[in-house]
Enzyme design. Structure first.
Site, short mmCIF file in Angstrom:
data_model
loop_
_atom_site.label_atom_id
_atom_site.label_comp_id
_atom_site.label_asym_id
_atom_site.label_seq_id
_atom_site.Cartn_x
_atom_site.Cartn_y
_atom_site.Cartn_z
N ASP A 79 0.83 -1.21 0.00
CA ASP A 79 0.00 0.00 0.00
C ASP A 79 0.86 1.25 0.00
OD1 ASP A 79 0.95 -0.40 2.58
OD2 ASP A 79 -1.02 -0.80 3.45
N ASN A 147 -7.41 -2.65 14.32
CA ASN A 147 -8.80 -2.90 13.89
C ASN A 147 -8.90 -4.12 12.97
OD1 ASN A 147 -7.66 -1.95 11.56
ND2 ASN A 147 -9.06 -0.24 11.26
N HIS A 149 -7.16 -4.64 10.21
CA HIS A 149 -6.88 -4.42 8.78
C HIS A 149 -5.61 -5.14 8.34
CE1 HIS A 149 -4.45 -0.37 9.32
NE2 HIS A 149 -3.65 -1.42 9.39
N GLU A 154 -9.52 -1.88 5.32
CA GLU A 154 -10.13 -1.55 6.60
C GLU A 154 -11.38 -2.42 6.83
OE1 GLU A 154 -8.33 0.12 8.47
OE2 GLU A 154 -8.08 2.23 7.94
P1 PGA Z 1 2.20 -1.40 12.66
O1 PGA Z 1 1.09 -1.38 11.53
O2 PGA Z 1 3.15 -2.46 12.27
O3 PGA Z 1 2.82 -0.04 12.60
O4 PGA Z 1 1.50 -1.68 13.93
C1 PGA Z 1 0.57 -2.59 11.10
C2 PGA Z 1 -0.54 -2.34 10.13
O5 PGA Z 1 -1.22 -1.31 10.24
O6 PGA Z 1 -0.76 -3.19 9.26
#
Ligand code: PGA
Length: 254
Positions: A79, A147, A149, A154
């Site tokens: 992404d 959450n 995702h 999302e």
């Molecule tokens: P993080 O993000 O590794 O910074 O916790 C993970 C994600 O949002 O997929």
């Protein structure tokens, strides 16, 4: 491995719980190294965020120590924020340069990134979708949001979603705010690979560390696949490997 606390597998999913985030990250790095050793031309799906940083540090060490070459491997990132060019410190393209590409021998021509500053983001999403469609990811690395995702898919994302422009949720904006280097606000939109793109990988490895991920882990592993927790779709894939530290595994029933 002393740090491995628990290993469990069923037909499709393997779950390994390690004492520390460092041990879980090293196990993930070892899995990536083994994949590229057995297939130097492997196509890797890569993730950004805080979670994979230790993994990339180990891959950098492996290249520096002459243990591996990534020169024939191809990469696709999951992404990118809309509006940020590769030269912006907060772009995921810049993250990848800092954490992995600049210190390793990945071939720039085989690195596939989404251009967050493309003049037409719809056209950029289409370009990336076509590149992905013409490829086969061998190993997809994922982190997970609090959450649930994966990538920037999302809650509410459908299992047949493909590369597209998405709106980031309030929870994701808040979670990502502290990681920004220069920006005052997290961009509200991103382009992400879809759930169906992720599920198209031959093998998926997902790394989760820290207590903040424990509830998302429980829902992802123990609930039926559901749009409310996109990572729960992974249980429909035949070859998923979960690497957790003890904190992120704390809410799993044995
Ligand atoms: P993080 O993000 O590794 O910074 O916790 C993970 C994600 O949002 O997929």
């Amino acid at each position: 491995m002393n740090d491995l606390l628990l290993k469990q597998s069923n037909n499709s999913a393997k779950i390994e719980v390690f004492a520390t985030a460092q041990a879980a990250s090293e196990a993930v790095a070892d899995r990536i190294l083994a994949t590229v050793r057995s297939n130097p031309k492997a196509v890797l799906g890569l993730a950004t965020g805080q979670t994979p940083r230790r993994v990339y540090a180990k891959l950098v060490d492996a290249v520096k120590n002459g243990q591996i070459s990534f020169s024939e491997a191809t990469t696709f990132n999951l992404d990118e924020y809309c509006g940020l060019s590769a030269s912006h410190a907060d772009s995921f393209a810049a993250y990848m340069q800092r954490e992995l590409f600049a210190a390793t021998d990945f071939d720039g021509d085989k690195i596939n990134l989404i251009d967050g500053a493309a003049p037409d983001m719809h056209a950029e999403a289409k370009r990336y979708a076509q590149l992905l469609a013409a490829s086969q990811i061998d190993l997809q690395l994922l982190g997970i949001g609090t959450n649930g995702h994966i990538g920037f898919n999302e809650p509410g994302s459908s299992s047949d979603s493909r590369v597209r422009i998405v709106e980031l949720s309030e929870e994701t904006l808040n979670a990502n705010q502290p990681t920004l280097i220069e920006l005052e606000e997290v961009p509200g939109k991103a382009i992400t690979m879809g759930i169906a793109d992720i599920l198209g990988a031959r093998e998926i490895i997902i790394l989760a560390t820290g207590a903040a991920k424990a509830e998302a882990m429980r829902r992802s592993i123990e609930d039926l696949p559901h749009a409310a927790c996109p990572a729960s779709y992974l249980s429909s894939h035949g070859n998923v490997h979960w690497f957790l530290d003890a904190d992120s595994a704390a809410l799993l029933s044995k």
